[in-house]
Design a protein around this motif. Structure first.
Motif, PDB file in Angstrom:
ATOM      1  N   UNK A  31      12.541  -4.026  17.675  1.00 10.10           N
ATOM      2  CA  UNK A  31      12.178  -5.059  18.643  1.00 10.10           C
ATOM      3  C   UNK A  31      10.660  -5.077  18.721  1.00 10.10           C
ATOM      4  N   UNK A  32      10.069  -6.249  18.442  1.00  9.32           N
ATOM      5  CA  UNK A  32       8.605  -6.332  18.484  1.00  9.32           C
ATOM      6  C   UNK A  32       8.108  -7.064  19.722  1.00  9.32           C
ATOM      7  N   UNK A  33       9.012  -7.784  20.396  1.00  3.61           N
ATOM      8  CA  UNK A  33       8.625  -8.478  21.624  1.00  3.61           C
ATOM      9  C   UNK A  33       9.884  -8.863  22.394  1.00  3.61           C
ATOM     10  N   UNK A  34       9.711  -9.022  23.705  1.00  5.00           N
ATOM     11  CA  UNK A  34      10.788  -9.552  24.533  1.00  5.00           C
ATOM     12  C   UNK A  34      10.226 -10.678  25.387  1.00  5.00           C
ATOM     13  N   UNK A  35      11.029 -11.708  25.525  1.00  2.38           N
ATOM     14  CA  UNK A  35      10.676 -12.837  26.384  1.00  2.38           C
ATOM     15  C   UNK A  35      11.871 -13.043  27.299  1.00  2.38           C
ATOM     16  N   UNK A  36      11.707 -12.672  28.560  1.00  2.00           N
ATOM     17  CA  UNK A  36      12.858 -12.707  29.459  1.00  2.00           C
ATOM     18  C   UNK A  36      13.909 -11.761  28.909  1.00  2.00           C
ATOM     19  N   UNK A  37      15.086 -12.282  28.669  1.00  2.00           N
ATOM     20  CA  UNK A  37      16.153 -11.471  28.093  1.00  2.00           C
ATOM     21  C   UNK A  37      16.282 -11.632  26.598  1.00  2.00           C
ATOM     22  N   UNK A  38      15.369 -12.368  25.985  1.00  4.97           N
ATOM     23  CA  UNK A  38      15.437 -12.654  24.557  1.00  4.97           C
ATOM     24  C   UNK A  38      14.558 -11.681  23.776  1.00  4.97           C
ATOM     25  N   UNK A  39      15.101 -11.162  22.678  1.00  5.50           N
ATOM     26  CA  UNK A  39      14.383 -10.207  21.846  1.00  5.50           C
ATOM     27  C   UNK A  39      13.855 -10.890  20.593  1.00  5.50           C
ATOM     28  N   UNK A  40      12.676 -10.493  20.166  1.00  2.00           N
ATOM     29  CA  UNK A  40      12.135 -10.904  18.876  1.00  2.00           C
ATOM     30  C   UNK A  40      12.195  -9.666  17.995  1.00  2.00           C
ATOM     31  N   UNK A  41      12.928  -9.766  16.896  1.00  2.00           N
ATOM     32  CA  UNK A  41      13.128  -8.638  16.006  1.00  2.00           C
ATOM     33  C   UNK A  41      12.212  -8.742  14.790  1.00  2.00           C
TER      34      UNK A  41
END
Length: 166
Positions: A31-41
């Motif tokens: 996981x490189x980032x989170x936005x709210x409950x959304x993950x950026x992998x």
């Protein structure tokens, strides 16, 4: 007492085996980032990078940064769409999935065997694989449309903006 010692030693041996297996684990994704409950992998970034590289050839050094920026924007819109309770019907997703599959099959002369050989999956498996992504894409598109409709820019504001660029 002897049974308890054997039982305890077998539990300790199993625990030691599990710990050594964990020590040898490899990172599959990150996981490189989170936005709210959304993950950026990391895998999402690398997948987009590989796709762009295949389409364009050599990419600029900051291509991954641009991809991360785009993914963050998309995840932000997706998160906001969920917060705003924007809904997408299953029938709408299904209709778009069917249309996309039909388009792909059209390029393959409606040869399902060729389709399955190319994707390594049946038509239904491919649909299942892309269903959630398509639903999220529709949510993002609706949220983006909602945001854009509230933006009002006059021609004089556009001129002023362009004149301010060195």
């Amino acid at each position: 007492m002897m049974k308890q010692v054997k039982y305890l030693s077998s539990i300790l041996a199993a625990l030691a085996l599990a710990v050594s297996a964990l020590g040898q684990a490899q990172i599959v994704d990150k996981v490189i980032a989170t936005v709210g409950g959304e993950l950026v992998l990391l895998s999402e970034v690398e997948e987009q990078y590989a796709l762009l590289e295949a389409q364009s050839g050599v990419l600029p050094k900051d291509a991954r940064c641009n991809i991360v920026d785009q993914l963050l924007s998309t995840k932000l819109l997706l998160n906001q769409a969920k917060l705003d309770s924007i809904e997408v019907g299953d029938d709408e997703v299904e209709a778009q999935l069917d249309a996309r599959i039909e388009r792909i099959l059209g390029f393959m002369n409606n040869d399902v065997t060729q389709f399955e050989a190319y994707y390594g999956q049946t038509v239904n498996q491919v649909k299942e694989q892309f269903r959630e992504d398509l639903k999220n894409q529709i949510l993002v598109d609706r949220m983006r449309a909602q945001v854009i409709t509230s933006v009002k820019v006059t021609p004089s504001e556009v001129k002023q903006f362009f004149n301010s660029i060195p």
